[in-house]
Write an enzyme that holds these catalytic residues in place. Sequence first.
Site, PDB file in Angstrom:
ATOM      1  CB  CYS A  42      -0.923   0.015   1.219  1.00 11.28           C
ATOM      2  SG  CYS A  42      -2.059  -1.385   1.289  1.00 11.28           S
ATOM      3  CB  ALA A 105      -3.045 -16.210   2.822  1.00  6.91           C
ATOM      4  N   PRO A 268     -12.686 -29.161   6.074  1.00  8.67           N
ATOM      5  CG  PRO A 268     -13.099 -31.141   7.214  1.00  8.67           C
ATOM      6  CD  PRO A 268     -13.333 -30.469   5.903  1.00  8.67           C
TER       7      PRO A 268
END
Length: 440
Positions: A42, A105, A268
């Site tokens: 960012c 991720a 799971p």
Amino acid sequence: MRIAVIGGGAAGIGAAGAAKGVDPDADVVVYTADTDVAYSPCGIPYVHGKEIDSFDRLFLATKEQYVATGIDVRYETTVDAIDPRSRTLAVAGEGEASYDRLVIASGWNYAAVDVPGADLDGIYEVKYIREAMEWDKRLDSCQSAVVVDAGLVAMEMVAALCHRGIKCIVVDPAPWPMADVLDPDIVEPVRQAWEDAGVDMQWGNRVTAFRGDGSVSRVETQQGDIESDIVIVGTHKVPNNPLAAAAGLELGSTGGLTVDSRMQTSDPNIYAAGDCTEIPHGVSDIPIQGLTGSHAYAQGKTAGTNAAGGTRHYRPVFVPWGLLAGEWMIGGVSFGETLATALGIQHVVGKAQGITRARYYPGVRPITVKLLAEPGSLRLIGAQMIGGEGIKERADFLAMAVRVGLTVEELATMENVYSPAIGALNEPISVAAQNLLAGL
């Protein structure tokens, strides 16, 4: 316990650290295709714009520090496949690796600009820090740049290009900047500032091709050709989920992985966090994707905690956000008037213009606040703001106000700090709430 994490951004590193915190004996491995982890992408536009003097300032930790915490980070390492049945990963250059729990991720990509010449050199996607370092050198000799779509990062890059003295041309099919998020009256001061700075804004226009001999030198659009040294892609985020899809994990309507409050996927033993997931919106209950780094990190902490055997839950989001576009700070909560209308969400609106400090104190700046409330109950459901300072703090406060169900009647009589240097006598949030009530 062997916990594997795919992705080294805020979500991935947050997950790895949380897993180690819950189970210090866990074998935690992070696979990242990037050359680095734990830096702030960012901040890249602000280095390009010279507000930050070095890319080195964007690194949050050294590689040695991760070794010291016991997290095994495999840099420039790609995971080619996930086999949920055998709980194994196909890792490029390493072969098969097993896991007990997996955290995905994998982040996001820019939406592709699917036109001829999209593979030419000279087309820049602001994302990776090492690439940004090389592009920054290129900007030194750059005279002009086309920005394709005025998304969030593109808003910051327009300011950076102006600060560098580079001619900037914005080509966007929308009618104003960040039109899928921002209301036109809120973003108007930014549009006007761009106009004053000489930015060529071509709203309602689309790129049809990139042309050049090896490197882009011309951008063809529906409204004509533009000569340009480079192109900066500012399209919206899309979840990076080819691996998850191939593994048979459930994806939602946004293309993000569906997860429960524990960040657990349809398998799971697999968790997910960050821009590759979709999270329910706290007001509309509509799944949304592509949030901020603070959201990604918090989701990663939740995923890592639960993957390691702990208990942590992530709530639906109300999305406080903000950015700096040149001299203007813009921010919001939940959604604005344009998006609420598009979603069919009934609302009433109150708006106020105020100042950030006492009128006589040096540095006083204007601020505009727009509030959205649910008809009848007058419960706050959204907000947008633009000003010279104080946007972040108000966005954080208003997000909590939406979350706990405050009404504009309560905001109209809220207490506020008055100090000439940091706050005016009348708080613009309160005035906007009063104006909303007066207009009923």
